[in-house]
Design an enzyme around this catalytic site. Structure first.
Site, mmCIF file in Angstrom:
data_model
loop_
_atom_site.group_PDB
_atom_site.id
_atom_site.type_symbol
_atom_site.label_atom_id
_atom_site.label_comp_id
_atom_site.label_asym_id
_atom_site.label_seq_id
_atom_site.Cartn_x
_atom_site.Cartn_y
_atom_site.Cartn_z
ATOM 1 N N GLU A 376 38.358 42.482 42.153
ATOM 2 C CA GLU A 376 37.828 41.829 40.953
ATOM 3 C C GLU A 376 37.244 42.861 39.997
ATOM 4 O O GLU A 376 37.491 42.828 38.789
ATOM 5 C CB GLU A 376 36.769 40.827 41.377
ATOM 6 C CG GLU A 376 35.925 40.261 40.256
ATOM 7 C CD GLU A 376 34.696 39.571 40.819
ATOM 8 O OE1 GLU A 376 33.635 40.212 40.907
ATOM 9 O OE2 GLU A 376 34.818 38.390 41.184
ATOM 10 N N ASP A 548 43.133 35.959 42.448
ATOM 11 C CA ASP A 548 42.593 35.855 41.099
ATOM 12 C C ASP A 548 42.436 37.227 40.459
ATOM 13 O O ASP A 548 42.573 37.370 39.237
ATOM 14 C CB ASP A 548 41.266 35.091 41.101
ATOM 15 C CG ASP A 548 40.105 35.908 41.631
ATOM 16 O OD1 ASP A 548 40.306 36.644 42.617
ATOM 17 O OD2 ASP A 548 38.998 35.790 41.083
#
Length: 958
Positions: A376, A548
């Site tokens: 991330e 993600d």
């Protein structure tokens, strides 16, 4: 517990693989692992495991000699006798045999004096055993991180080092990779007398008497050519006709007051006040730069702060257009703070930077230490540098960020060496997940059908090898734990993992482990037998991808490609855009059921069949995909899994659009573009299906109820045959409670709407935006939703006639000032307003950004937060609540620094390094009954989210 404790986690991966071949047994051979599990003033408890590395034994006798007069007072799982210092343990009557490769464990309580060194002369049936050598532990005590010295520098070096199963032979001190001192006896000290001017990273490396090594966390120090003035940030932007500031200080405290003067070179339109500053210590003083309001050409000036006998410091100030939006300037200010080396957001490796999860080290949320980092963070690093390229036209920092990502968090060939042994027709062996950690280790079950991997062959054909091109989710940037690379103990950054055990495992229950498990740490089988139950274990590598983050890389690549093309510089980053498309191609593993089983109506492991072709694809962004294999390149196995659980907050329809429709991001595989086109529609359908009557988005879906293909409660709604789950993947805390997952996911939908006008996205936003705004206040004391509570469920999905979800409701439990979430939320509103013309969304988005500007500090933008969940630092496993770190009965092991893992372990006992953290006294006071501690954290993702939110406003409205 705070909403972020597991908000970013990649969890519940049951690691599996083929059963390795067992080497031909020796006549007599054994390995003994001796672990002290508990210790008090006059006594201790211990566990001793024997692994039979030779032929099967019918009766065994384990012996050792205590070195410090210890006595066994009570023993179990064996027959204990002691004569003098010599202990003998024979097999219990009920377990006379010890098969080849099998392990037996005995335990005892004993008495001791002041010393309690472990035995070193273990033998079974008279044959000496090898004891798995535990690496020493070492901590650097001098120099202090952040300290400065002047030439000729004489830097003191000191470290503490211990070895639980031997002695410390030496401690070496390094500056980067250069050996600068060695000491062979405690106290371990030295002096670096030839340190050149510049920035240096100092570490201590301990070597024990059997050759094992361990390295300390680094300390960054600066060597100056002499006493020096310091100024930060080094680059400042000021609107013509307005003012800006920078700070000046001394690197080291003077013996008497020092006068610093400011001199300007360059444009006379820029002036600074004051021009004279007096220092008695190292406290910072603020200088204000004023730009003349004369409408002339934009100028640049360098302000040099100098003092007699001190090295000067310079700050470059650039005038920018007065019509430049405040938010464009705010982006540059925020960017300069993040990239300032003094801020501490990065560690430098050669010419590349690796972002930390946070500047602060005492940090527990999804990463369990602030100086770890995540995929991330790398995706946000790319976004930060892409935005800088948009503003300045300089794409070199973006290319450098991509190079760092590729080098340090995408496993190289050497890190995944046996992918060529992967058999797509047999991708993995089934092991069920469990809702309670005390059901682990989970038994591998080869009788449960699994499907075929339909994309491995086309990926190999497209890219010429069998390696997976995706980010592993977590790395230990400073090698704080000491696992190193494949057990070498020293290499930083190091691939690590934490979560492994089902939906109840929060960060506070995790047991850290290396991604490459060579059995050097942990127990006799490394950490593997904590998670899976098998007849034997092989050394192996294993990685987990957070979809993600990889999808955000694709999203950023789309933006960067558009911005660079508009500047005529698309060729500058064409290589990085192509590699982003490649990452998106492999990201399709997140679209498939964990074991490539058929999608829909799975209600038992055996009745849910393995699939062929794309019948195992749900086309959503699931919580993870994972891959692994043997470290032994002659071994014949590797594995890959997807995941059947998909959370609304992980969906990225903008990335799907890019991979399906943008030529520069077209995947090379035969069916990649087609799969992403399907995924775009499926993701938007799921978001519509999960939208509550109020507007918020509910949790998600799963093809494998409780991770074991169980039958869900009667009446559970379905989406293409998959079951609604209010809180997919984890329950501690509930995974869809955090408002951050609303804004992370919906931001991508809003960006898709702004860039393409997609009517499906607009329909979702038209309902979500008013709900969010109604629960928001702006201003200095802004308040945004923090925790959400859900009730009811969506209607079963009917694509041709969707239901209204009248019974699916959400309420906001509380509010907070989470700066990263606020910035992401502002992006949603600005993207939506830009396409729809919604004035309320624009006003609220701008007001949130203005609110953030009122919380600036020297490192960025942050607000204090109280961490009541830090009372879980010393929790041990509680059977009735199933909370606390669970260790199976009889299992014992060690962390690289010697921290024990066993019954009664706590989060802290496995991470004793926190006790040395400068912020630890605040937590210790809390554990002793004081108030919950308050911290002001500077998370990298949040600071980059803020900067890119400012940049987005400038892009749309500037």
């Amino acid at each position: 517990m705070t909403r972020r404790t597991m908000a970013l986690a990649v969890t519940a991966v049951v690691l599996i693989g083929g059963v390795p071949a067992v080497a031909a047994p020796l006549a007599v051979a054994c390995t003994v692992n001796y672990q002290i599990t508990n210790e008090w003033n006059t006594g201790f408890g211990a566990a001793v495991s024997i692994r039979n590395d030779g032929e099967a034994l019918n009766g065994w006798n384990l012996t050792w000699t205590f070195p410090d007069g210890q006595r066994v007072t009570q023993g179990w799982s064996g027959n204990f006798t002691q004569t003098g210092a010599v202990v003998s343990v024979t097999n219990p009557a009920w377990a006379p045999t010890l098969g080849s490769g099998a392990t037996a464990q005995v335990g005892f309580n004993g008495s001791k004096g002041s010393a309690n060194r472990p035995p070193t002369d273990f033998a079974v049936n008279g044959v000496s055993c090898t004891g798995p050598n535990q690496a020493p532990s070492v901590a650097l005590t001098a120099p202090t991180a952040g300290s400065s010295y002047t030439l000729p520098a004489s830097i003191p070096l000191a470290a503490t080092a211990q070895d639980t199963d031997g002695t410390v032979a030496k401690v070496d001190f390094y500056a980067g990779d250069t050996l600068i001192a060695t000491d062979t006896s405690a106290p371990f000290t030295g002096t670096w007398t030839s340190a050149p001017a510049g920035d240096h990273s100092i570490t201590a490396r301990a070597t024990d008497n059997r050759g094992a090594t361990a390295a300390s966390a680094p300390a960054a120090v600066k060597v100056l050519s002499g006493p020096a003035v310091v100024a930060s940030p080094s680059t400042v932007s000021v609107k013509q006709g307005q003012t800006a500031t920078f700070d000046v200080s001394l690197a080291t405290a003077p013996s008497q007051p020092v006068t610093v003067t400011l001199a300007r070179s360059g444009s006379a339109d820029l002036t600074a006040t004051p021009t004279t500053l007096t220092f008695s210590g190292t406290a910072k003083q603020t200088v204000t730069v004023t730009s003349a309001n004369n409408g002339g050409a934009f100028g640049t000036a360098t302000f040099t702060a100098s003092a007699t006998g001190y090295s000067p410091a310079s700050v470059t100030v650039n005038e920018i257009d007065p019509s430049t939006s405040d938010f464009n300037k705010a982006f540059l200010d925020q960017y300069n703070k993040i990239k300032d080396p003094a801020s501490g957001y990065f560690r430098k490796f050669g010419d590349l930077l690796v972002p930390y999860h946070s500047v602060e080290t005492l940090m527990v949320e999804a990463p369990d230490h602030g100086h770890q980092t995540t995929s991330e963070a790398f995706s946000y690093y790319l976004w930060l540098e892409a935005s800088y390229g948009r503003v300045t036209g300089d794409w070199a920092p973006f290319k450098s960020a991509f190079a760092s990502m590729e080098k340090y968090i995408i496993p190289a060939k050497a890190d995944q060496p046996t992918n060529d042994k992967y058999d797509p027709s047999k991708p993995a062996t089934y092991a069920p997940e469990h809702p309670r950690m005390d059901a682990y280790p989970s038994t591998l079950d080869g009788t449960v059908p699994v499907g075929q991997d339909p994309i491995a062959a086309e990926l190999k054909s497209a890219y010429g090898n069998s390696d997976v091109y995706g980010m592993h989710w977590l790395i230990d940037v400073d090698n704080t734990y000491g696992f190193g690379r494949c057990g070498d103990g020293t290499t930083a950054p190091a691939y690590i993992n934490t979560y492994q055990r089902g939906s109840s495992e929060s960060v506070w229950e995790t047991i850290p482990q290396p991604s490459c498990d060579t059995f050097k740490h942990g127990g006799p089988n490394g950490f593997l037998d904590l998670f899976t139950k098998d007849s034997s274990y092989a050394k192996q590598w294993k990685y987990t991808n957070a979809p993600d983050a990889d999808a955000r890389v694709v999203q950023v690549a789309l933006l960067a490609q558009q911005w660079a093309t508009a500047q005529g510089k698309a060729g500058d980053i064409s290589s990085e855009i192509g590699k982003s498309a490649k990452m998106g191609d492999y990201l399709r593993y997140a679209m498939f059921d964990k074991y490539f089983k058929r999608i829909g109506n799975c209600s038992s492991p055996s009745s849910c069949p393995g699939a062929t072709g794309k019948n195992s694809a749900h086309y959503l962004m699931s919580w993870y995909y994972a891959w692994g294999g043997a470290t032994d390149t002659s071994a014949g196995w590797a594995w890959r899994i997807g995941d059947g659980a998909s959370h609304q907050g992980y969906q990225n329809p903008l990335a799907a659009h890019a991979l399906a429709n943008v030529p520069a991001l077209k995947p090379l595989s035969a069916t990649g573009q087609q799969d992403w086109a399907t995924s775009l529609s499926r993701q938007l359908e799921m978001l519509q299906w999960l939208q509550s009557a109020d507007g918020g988005l509910a949790g998600g879906v799963t093809n494998s109820w409780e991770g074991q293909y169980a039958s869900p409660p009667a009446g559970t709604p379905t989406f293409y045959g998959m079951y609604y789950d209010a809180h997919p993947v984890w329950r501690d805390p509930p995974s869809n409670r955090w408002f951050g997952f609303q804004v992370w996911g919906i931001e991508r939908t809003a960006a898709l709407y702004r860039l393409t006008g997609d009517a499906r996205a607009k329909k979702i936003l038209d309902k979500w935006v008013p709900w969010a705004i109604a629960n928001t206040t702006t201003g200095t004391n802004f308040q945004i939703p923090a925790d959400l509570q859900w009730s009811g469920a969506p209607d079963t999905w009917n694509a041709t006639n969707p239901g209204s979800n009248a019974n699916l409701r959400v309420s906001v439990l509380n509010h907070n000032q989470d700066v990263g979430v606020a910035a992401s939320y502002a992006k949603v509103l600005l993207n939506y307003a830009a396409r729809s013309g919604n004035a309320s969304a624009k006003t609220t988005g701008e007001s949130l950004l203005t609110s953030l500007l009122s919380h600036q500090d020297s490192l960025g933008i942050a607000t204090p937060e109280t961490r009541s969940d830090y009372n879980r630092f010393d929790d041990v496993y509680n059977t009735s609540t199933a909370e606390g770190p669970y260790v199976p009965p009889g299992w014992t092991g060690k962390m690289p620094n010697g921290d024990q893992i066993g019954q009664g372990s706590s989060f802290l006992s496995m991470r004793s390094m926190f006790r040395n953290d400068p912020q630890w006294p605040k937590v210790q006071s809390y554990l002793a009954g004081g108030p919950a501690p308050t911290f002001t954290y500077h998370r990298f993702w949040a600071q980059a989210e803020i900067a890119t939110a400012f940049s987005l406003h400038a892009e749309i409205y500037g």
